[in-house]
Design an enzyme around this catalytic site. Sequence first.
Site, short mmCIF file in Angstrom:
data_model
loop_
_atom_site.label_atom_id
_atom_site.label_comp_id
_atom_site.label_asym_id
_atom_site.label_seq_id
_atom_site.Cartn_x
_atom_site.Cartn_y
_atom_site.Cartn_z
N HIS A 1 0.87 -1.27 0.13
CA HIS A 1 -0.01 0.16 0.09
C HIS A 1 0.97 1.38 -0.04
O HIS A 1 0.22 2.40 0.54
CB HIS A 1 -0.80 -0.06 0.97
N SER B 1 14.87 22.36 -15.12
CA SER B 1 13.74 23.08 -15.41
C SER B 1 14.16 24.37 -15.99
O SER B 1 15.13 24.91 -15.58
CB SER B 1 12.82 23.19 -13.92
N LYS C 1 15.74 22.12 -9.78
CA LYS C 1 15.32 20.70 -10.13
C LYS C 1 15.97 19.74 -11.05
O LYS C 1 16.82 20.42 -12.02
CB LYS C 1 13.88 21.07 -11.11
N GLU D 1 9.03 9.13 -16.64
CA GLU D 1 7.68 9.69 -17.18
C GLU D 1 7.33 9.20 -18.32
O GLU D 1 6.12 8.75 -18.59
CB GLU D 1 7.62 11.06 -16.81
#
Length: 467
Positions: free
Chosen positions: A166, A287, A293, A300
Amino acid sequence: MADDTTDTKSSNQMWGGRFASGPDAIMEEINASIGFDKKLFAQDIRGSIAHATMLAHQGIITTDDKDKIVHGLNTILSEIESGNFEFSRQLEDIHMNVEARLATLIGPAAGRLHTARSRNDQVALDFRLWVKEELQKTERMLTDLIAAFLDRAEEHAESVMPGFTHLQTAQPVTFGHHCMAYVEMFGRDRSRVRHAIEHLDESPIGAAALAGTGYPIDRHMTAKALGFREPTRNSIDTVSDRDFAIEFLSIAAIAGMHLSRLAEEIVIWSTPQFGFVRLSDAFSTGSSIMPQKKNPDAAELVRAKTGRINGSLVALLTIMKGLPLAYSKDMQEDKEQVFDAAESLELAIAAMTGMVRDMTVNTARMKAAAGSGYSTATDLADWLVREAGLPFRDAHHVTGRAVALAESKGCDLAELPLSDLQAIHAAITDKVYDVLTVEASVASRKSFGGTAPSEVRKQIAFWRARN
Ligand code: ARG
């Protein structure tokens, strides 16, 4: 009044015998597949060479014509490979583009190539050959990905991390064990690939339009020449069947789902909050506005490619589901789905192999996280069963009270003083502290397939011998 059976456009030179006029522009656009099936040029030419050779061997065409055909086809192959071939949409597809060029190159002998075959068995052949090669490539790429995981697993057979259910801390595991879970998944994908190669390893050529042919062809000869195990056994099924393409897409969808789960873990692990792994510069981006970043874009995009692959599988299943036997033109729509999914799958496997090899694993962060969240609570319960003879349910209850106490004191289980533990259950001794560390926890899980480093090493050896 103009005779409307004549048209300025001439009818198709391959099948236009009974047509007086050429197609409407929209007809040509919806009908043509050359824009994508030109990808099959090498398979088409290989298939035609095998077919012509068989026709000559069987005395159906002369050796002289066969030689001209083979020479012409090889010329076309080099023309296409060197970019000196003009594809024409009027000629619909790769099969007719090649044949028309052959006629220009060698004259009337070209017309004998299509004896005892149809575009229906021809396209089934070309596409099968293409899918077979793609499956073989996928098999090699999965082998590389598995090898990358085996190396990381070996390196981290002892590195402790939290295991989750979970996505809540469950029990400590080793990072090596977690890597080996992916080896199992991609190992299953690879065995599905191998089965699919076996399923499709039958040659369609010679099924002709759908009923076979009256010419004395030798389908075993063409099957062998093209590297198939044997010819297909039913001519109707042969030109109706696209199971091999659907199997490829199903395998791609399942492998894509595995890659996407891995991608999701990498996205989570690489957040500053987790900090379990750091992606290499080669597989991340910055970024344009936030200088701090480092984004896991490759992971992704792997996660997203899965959506495209699933779309292709559903598309082809839907294209095929209502078709009567045998061939229908609907089936021309099979190729783009497979080509697109193959490209996505290749990219996703390659990107993941790179990421797994390159990422830096922060074992200190993993270990610290492994000890939080009372991850050794099960070990305390097991100790009470083993050393104090409690039934597991009672031990579970006692441990629950210890966790609640630790929580109220804001400390770990191992930090509770013995007096506190003994107040919960008198049988607890200071020996209990031996099982409350994460290292002791993983080392104890020696059941077959368990997370103990000794077990993980056995599984690595098992896979090394098979990879
Ligand atoms: N371009 C067609 C396809 O991809 C080739 C087969 C055409 N056969 C036919 N009878 N029209 O399916």
